[in-house]
Design a protein around this motif. Structure first.
Motif, PDB file in Angstrom:
ATOM      1  N   THR A 160     -38.453  38.958 -20.820  1.00  0.00           N
ATOM      2  CA  THR A 160     -39.257  38.345 -20.025  1.00  0.00           C
ATOM      3  C   THR A 160     -39.718  37.255 -21.786  1.00  0.00           C
ATOM      4  OG1 THR A 160     -38.978  40.129 -19.047  1.00  0.00           O
ATOM      5  CG2 THR A 160     -41.583  38.659 -18.933  1.00  0.00           C
ATOM      6  N   GLY A 161     -40.274  37.931 -22.826  1.00  0.00           N
ATOM      7  CA  GLY A 161     -40.448  38.082 -23.616  1.00  0.00           C
ATOM      8  C   GLY A 161     -39.711  36.243 -24.531  1.00  0.00           C
ATOM      9  N   ALA A 162     -38.784  35.700 -24.487  1.00  0.00           N
ATOM     10  CA  ALA A 162     -37.946  34.265 -24.735  1.00  0.00           C
ATOM     11  C   ALA A 162     -37.847  33.702 -24.120  1.00  0.00           C
ATOM     12  CB  ALA A 162     -36.731  35.177 -25.040  1.00  0.00           C
ATOM     13  N   LEU A 163     -38.933  33.699 -22.628  1.00  0.00           N
ATOM     14  CA  LEU A 163     -38.850  32.449 -21.546  1.00  0.00           C
ATOM     15  C   LEU A 163     -39.503  31.680 -22.395  1.00  0.00           C
ATOM     16  CD1 LEU A 163     -39.321  35.188 -18.180  1.00  0.00           C
ATOM     17  CD2 LEU A 163     -37.196  33.696 -19.630  1.00  0.00           C
ATOM     18  N   ASP A 164     -40.904  31.392 -22.717  1.00  0.00           N
ATOM     19  CA  ASP A 164     -41.299  30.459 -23.273  1.00  0.00           C
ATOM     20  C   ASP A 164     -41.267  29.727 -24.267  1.00  0.00           C
ATOM     21  OD1 ASP A 164     -42.631  31.002 -20.694  1.00  0.00           O
ATOM     22  OD2 ASP A 164     -44.363  32.163 -21.337  1.00  0.00           O
ATOM     23  N   ALA A 165     -40.315  30.437 -24.989  1.00  0.00           N
ATOM     24  CA  ALA A 165     -39.600  29.903 -26.403  1.00  0.00           C
ATOM     25  C   ALA A 165     -39.047  29.023 -26.939  1.00  0.00           C
ATOM     26  CB  ALA A 165     -39.143  31.094 -27.292  1.00  0.00           C
ATOM     27  N   ALA A 166     -39.113  28.085 -27.905  1.00  0.00           N
ATOM     28  CA  ALA A 166     -38.570  27.263 -27.871  1.00  0.00           C
ATOM     29  C   ALA A 166     -37.015  27.121 -28.081  1.00  0.00           C
ATOM     30  CB  ALA A 166     -39.241  26.124 -28.655  1.00  0.00           C
ATOM     31  N   GLY A 167     -36.013  26.619 -28.158  1.00  0.00           N
ATOM     32  CA  GLY A 167     -35.226  27.146 -29.140  1.00  0.00           C
ATOM     33  C   GLY A 167     -34.338  28.378 -28.449  1.00  0.00           C
ATOM     34  N   LEU A 168     -34.700  27.870 -27.259  1.00  0.00           N
ATOM     35  CA  LEU A 168     -33.151  28.632 -26.655  1.00  0.00           C
ATOM     36  C   LEU A 168     -31.152  28.187 -26.261  1.00  0.00           C
ATOM     37  CD1 LEU A 168     -33.725  31.451 -25.319  1.00  0.00           C
ATOM     38  CD2 LEU A 168     -33.794  30.442 -23.676  1.00  0.00           C
ATOM     39  N   ALA A 169     -30.465  28.894 -26.861  1.00  0.00           N
ATOM     40  CA  ALA A 169     -29.430  28.366 -26.519  1.00  0.00           C
ATOM     41  C   ALA A 169     -28.077  29.814 -26.160  1.00  0.00           C
ATOM     42  CB  ALA A 169     -28.814  28.120 -28.321  1.00  0.00           C
ATOM     43  N   VAL A 170     -27.151  28.432 -26.021  1.00  0.00           N
ATOM     44  CA  VAL A 170     -25.887  29.960 -25.979  1.00  0.00           C
ATOM     45  C   VAL A 170     -24.951  29.606 -26.583  1.00  0.00           C
ATOM     46  CG1 VAL A 170     -24.217  30.110 -24.224  1.00  0.00           C
ATOM     47  CG2 VAL A 170     -26.718  29.253 -22.914  1.00  0.00           C
ATOM     48  N   ASP A 171     -24.444  30.954 -27.143  1.00  0.00           N
ATOM     49  CA  ASP A 171     -23.852  30.721 -28.285  1.00  0.00           C
ATOM     50  C   ASP A 171     -22.277  30.840 -27.628  1.00  0.00           C
ATOM     51  OD1 ASP A 171     -22.169  31.957 -29.474  1.00  0.00           O
ATOM     52  OD2 ASP A 171     -22.336  33.769 -30.096  1.00  0.00           O
ATOM     53  N   ILE A 172     -21.335  29.642 -27.360  1.00  0.00           N
ATOM     54  CA  ILE A 172     -20.039  29.310 -26.592  1.00  0.00           C
ATOM     55  C   ILE A 172     -18.696  30.051 -27.562  1.00  0.00           C
ATOM     56  CG2 ILE A 172     -19.138  27.131 -25.702  1.00  0.00           C
ATOM     57  CD1 ILE A 172     -21.875  26.280 -23.864  1.00  0.00           C
ATOM     58  N   GLY A 187     -19.270  30.869 -30.891  1.00  0.00           N
ATOM     59  CA  GLY A 187     -19.756  31.052 -31.992  1.00  0.00           C
ATOM     60  C   GLY A 187     -19.761  29.869 -32.161  1.00  0.00           C
ATOM     61  N   SER A 188     -20.283  28.939 -31.139  1.00  0.00           N
ATOM     62  CA  SER A 188     -21.384  27.671 -31.835  1.00  0.00           C
ATOM     63  C   SER A 188     -22.654  27.785 -31.169  1.00  0.00           C
ATOM     64  CB  SER A 188     -20.010  26.483 -31.484  1.00  0.00           C
ATOM     65  OG  SER A 188     -21.232  25.654 -30.517  1.00  0.00           O
ATOM     66  N   HIS A 189     -24.056  27.825 -31.227  1.00  0.00           N
ATOM     67  CA  HIS A 189     -24.989  27.712 -30.344  1.00  0.00           C
ATOM     68  C   HIS A 189     -25.277  26.930 -30.041  1.00  0.00           C
ATOM     69  CE1 HIS A 189     -25.795  32.034 -31.852  1.00  0.00           C
ATOM     70  NE2 HIS A 189     -25.071  31.532 -32.820  1.00  0.00           N
ATOM     71  N   GLU A 190     -25.245  26.249 -28.912  1.00  0.00           N
ATOM     72  CA  GLU A 190     -25.597  25.512 -28.476  1.00  0.00           C
ATOM     73  C   GLU A 190     -26.220  25.365 -26.991  1.00  0.00           C
ATOM     74  OE1 GLU A 190     -23.492  22.402 -28.124  1.00  0.00           O
ATOM     75  OE2 GLU A 190     -21.805  23.669 -28.655  1.00  0.00           O
ATOM     76  N   PRO A 191     -27.513  24.377 -27.438  1.00  0.00           N
ATOM     77  CA  PRO A 191     -29.234  24.546 -26.911  1.00  0.00           C
ATOM     78  C   PRO A 191     -28.953  24.630 -25.073  1.00  0.00           C
ATOM     79  CG  PRO A 191     -28.922  22.135 -28.082  1.00  0.00           C
ATOM     80  CD  PRO A 191     -27.368  23.588 -28.321  1.00  0.00           C
ATOM     81  N   VAL A 192     -30.043  25.281 -24.670  1.00  0.00           N
ATOM     82  CA  VAL A 192     -30.003  25.169 -23.300  1.00  0.00           C
ATOM     83  C   VAL A 192     -31.567  24.775 -22.764  1.00  0.00           C
ATOM     84  CG1 VAL A 192     -27.702  25.959 -23.359  1.00  0.00           C
ATOM     85  CG2 VAL A 192     -30.146  27.918 -23.243  1.00  0.00           C
ATOM     86  N   ASP A 193     -32.119  24.461 -21.616  1.00  0.00           N
ATOM     87  CA  ASP A 193     -33.450  24.537 -21.135  1.00  0.00           C
ATOM     88  C   ASP A 193     -33.262  25.419 -20.188  1.00  0.00           C
ATOM     89  OD1 ASP A 193     -34.129  22.681 -23.434  1.00  0.00           O
ATOM     90  OD2 ASP A 193     -33.222  21.528 -22.376  1.00  0.00           O
ATOM     91  N   ILE A 194     -34.846  25.952 -19.919  1.00  0.00           N
ATOM     92  CA  ILE A 194     -34.451  26.842 -18.570  1.00  0.00           C
ATOM     93  C   ILE A 194     -35.606  25.937 -17.304  1.00  0.00           C
ATOM     94  CG2 ILE A 194     -35.690  28.794 -17.290  1.00  0.00           C
ATOM     95  CD1 ILE A 194     -36.122  30.171 -20.874  1.00  0.00           C
ATOM     96  N   VAL A 195     -34.768  25.315 -16.636  1.00  0.00           N
ATOM     97  CA  VAL A 195     -35.249  24.543 -15.557  1.00  0.00           C
ATOM     98  C   VAL A 195     -35.935  25.811 -14.166  1.00  0.00           C
ATOM     99  CG1 VAL A 195     -34.209  22.715 -15.936  1.00  0.00           C
ATOM    100  CG2 VAL A 195     -33.079  24.469 -14.196  1.00  0.00           C
ATOM    101  N   ASP A 196     -36.147  25.799 -13.426  1.00  0.00           N
ATOM    102  CA  ASP A 196     -36.561  25.816 -12.229  1.00  0.00           C
ATOM    103  C   ASP A 196     -35.223  26.551 -11.065  1.00  0.00           C
ATOM    104  OD1 ASP A 196     -38.751  26.881 -12.494  1.00  0.00           O
ATOM    105  OD2 ASP A 196     -40.207  25.208 -11.377  1.00  0.00           O
ATOM    106  N   LEU A 197     -34.679  27.228 -10.065  1.00  0.00           N
ATOM    107  CA  LEU A 197     -33.650  27.151  -9.506  1.00  0.00           C
ATOM    108  C   LEU A 197     -34.916  27.183  -7.847  1.00  0.00           C
ATOM    109  CD1 LEU A 197     -31.914  30.347 -10.758  1.00  0.00           C
ATOM    110  CD2 LEU A 197     -31.195  27.887 -10.986  1.00  0.00           C
ATOM    111  N   PRO A 198     -33.418  26.271  -7.301  1.00  0.00           N
ATOM    112  CA  PRO A 198     -32.561  25.752  -7.448  1.00  0.00           C
ATOM    113  C   PRO A 198     -32.063  24.652  -8.645  1.00  0.00           C
ATOM    114  CG  PRO A 198     -33.150  24.787  -5.062  1.00  0.00           C
ATOM    115  CD  PRO A 198     -34.042  25.849  -5.514  1.00  0.00           C
ATOM    116  N   PHE A 199     -30.754  23.881  -8.729  1.00  0.00           N
ATOM    117  CA  PHE A 199     -30.548  23.054  -9.416  1.00  0.00           C
ATOM    118  C   PHE A 199     -30.518  22.404  -8.735  1.00  0.00           C
ATOM    119  CE2 PHE A 199     -28.248  26.626 -11.533  1.00  0.00           C
ATOM    120  CZ  PHE A 199     -28.896  26.561 -12.939  1.00  0.00           C
TER     121      PHE A 199
END
Lengths: 364, 129
Positions: free
Chosen positions: A333-345, A347-359
């Motif tokens: 929950t603490g990370a939900l509003d932070a900028a700079g969220l990524a997914v470790d794909i 070994g490489s950290h690829e940027p992602v954005d949080i969006v409302d569901l559903p897509f």
């Protein structure tokens, strides 16, 4: 030894790639899974879902037994209507997500996931013990064929006299379809309008063939589990084993609305879930992510913030509708509003954005 | 049964190698069999032009709806060209794996061994399916 549905021969003759899913040989795709996905969004798709479990709960106290066994308020469900609900353990952990159909005053059909229905049948039997109700796992007798997509009603209408226009979303009726007795439910797992048809095993092949023929000129194609998974992901629908497990509560999954504390009497998991509800914001939340790049976040990949792990991907896939990879993930929950969220794909950290569901949401 | 052109060489990792005859620069792609197994390819990462690669190195990846797989260098040498079209439109791997779906070219530095003929590759894939 994996099991086959009555439609396996049909899938093989259509050239399907079969895969083992929860102990069943199921069609993964027939040709291009993207084409199958798009057909369901724009026309219609035909699915074999006979691996799902059908458990009947009947008797004078069937409704009360389900109120005690499940988190939902099933005694309040009107005849001919359906409800999305869950069965949890004493700790509030999800054992399965279910659709319960009320077929009569004293008759309910509980549809459970292939991976869980034996457990669900056992749990329901145990939980209904003190009630005047009978629990019967009839999964072995039923096949389930779904026709999903904006043209589903048009296709099905040619095979039945049932009042499909009067059949609302999350409603069910019994009717003759292509000469077979069927439970026709306006439910699905694709984010589109559509129907799920429960028939006896012997009627599965003739029904499939009749639907195929009826939809031939309307863009209907057979669709496999791969398309089903990307369709439900775009629609923001959870999958047991990915978003849902015995280690998650309905509140963790953002589905607290299915827990009906306002219903009469106790129910299994009530005390634990009441505590979870009072605790307020859970430590992690299920969110939707859209990748900025083209690499796909997949199940189990870490979600990171400044290099630190703050969550985990539960499902991810390239989205046909958005043209970008999408995923669902549990994120602190603490990370939900932070900028700079990524997914470790890998070994490489690829940027992602949080969006409302559903897509994806269909236009009515 | 997916096609396996006679004039190409193959690896156990389901890649094809074309143009070995002159022994200078070879073209590399994934086989029709591999493309069918993958399903719709949605992302391809090819090696950098100028990179030195050794046979067996993971030098890129192919992602489909359901899976991700490494691309291996089938030969040792220097990457001299990559296919920008397949990076833009990865579905070329499904529609034309031996043609427009090619991945990269390598100027080979040593004579490769362990490559399979079309007949040997056909035997490998029919045993697997």
């Amino acid at each position: 030894m994996s099991r086959s549905t009555p439609l396996r021969g049909v899938h093989e003759s259509l050239g399907a790639t079969l895969t083992d899913f929860a102990g069943w040989q199921m069609p993964l795709r027939y040709g291009s899974e993207s084409a199958e996905h798009n057909a369901v969004r724009t026309a219609a798709g035909l699915f074999d879902l006979s691996h799902m479990g059908e458990i009947f709960v009947t008797g004078p106290q069937a409704a009360e037994a389900l109120d005690y066994a499940l988190v939902g308020h099933l005694s309040a469900l009107a005849d001919g209507r359906a409800r999305y609900t869950m069965i949890v353990n004493d700790e509030g952990g999800i054992l399965d997500d279910l659709i319960v159909y009320r077929l009569g005053d004293e008759e309910f059909m509980v549809v459970a996931n292939a991976s869980n229905y034996e457990l669900v049948a056992r749990e329901l039997t145990a939980r209904a013990d003190a009630y005047d109700a009978r629990v019967e796992d009839r999964s072995g007798e039923y096949a389930l064929v779904a026709v999903q997509g904006p043209r589903a009603a048009e296709i099905l209408r040619t095979l039945t006299d049932a009042d499909l226009d009067g059949l609302k979303y999350y409603a069910v009726l019994s009717a003759e379809v292509a000469g077979a007795r069927a439970l026709v439910a306006r439910t699905g797992y694709t984010g589109e309008d559509g129907f799920e048809l429960f028939v006896g095993n012997d009627d599965a092949v003739p029904l499939w063939n009749a639907l195929s023929a009826a939809g031939a000129g309307l863009g209907l194609v057979p669709a496999g589990l791969s398309a089903r998974d990307t369709l439900r992901l775009e629609a923001g629908m959870p999958l047991y084993g990915n978003e849902l497990s015995a280690r998650t509560t309905p509140f963790d999954a953002g589905l607290g609305r299915v827990v009906r504390f306002d219903k009469p009497g106790d129910f299994v998991g009530r005390a634990a879930l009441a505590k979870a509800a009072e605790a307020g914001e859970p430590a992690r939340r299920l969110v939707g992510l859209v990748a900025r790049g083209r690499r796909v976040p997949r199940h189990g990949y870490p979600v990171t913030l400044d290099g630190a792990v703050v969550g985990e991907i539960t499902s991810g896939a390239p989205s046909q509708s958005l043209g970008k990879p999408v995923a669902m993930a549990y994120v602190s929950t603490g990370a939900l509003d932070a900028a700079g969220l990524a997914v470790d794909i890998r070994g490489s950290h690829e940027p992602v954005d949080i969006v409302d569901l559903p897509f994806y949401r269909r236009t009515k | 049964m997916s096609s396996i052109p006679d004039e190409l060489s193959y690896t156990k990792e389901h890649e094809w190698i074309g143009g070995l005859d002159d022994g200078l620069t070879v073209t590399v792609g994934v086989t029709a069999y591999a493309a069918e197994q993958l399903g719709d390819v949605v992302f391809v990462q090819v090696p950098e032009i100028g990179a030195t690669v050794a046979a067996g190195d993971a030098v890129g990846e192919v992602e489909s709806t359901k899976s991700v797989s490494d691309i291996f260098a089938p030969v040792s040498g220097e990457v001299v060209a990559t296919n920008p079209s397949v990076v833009d439109d990865p579905s070329l791997i499904n529609s034309d794996p031996y043609g427009d779906g090619w991945l990269f070219q390598v100027r080979i530095s040593e004579e490769p061994d362990d490559l399979l003929s079309a007949a040997e590759y056909a035997a490998l894939t029919s045993a697997a399916s």
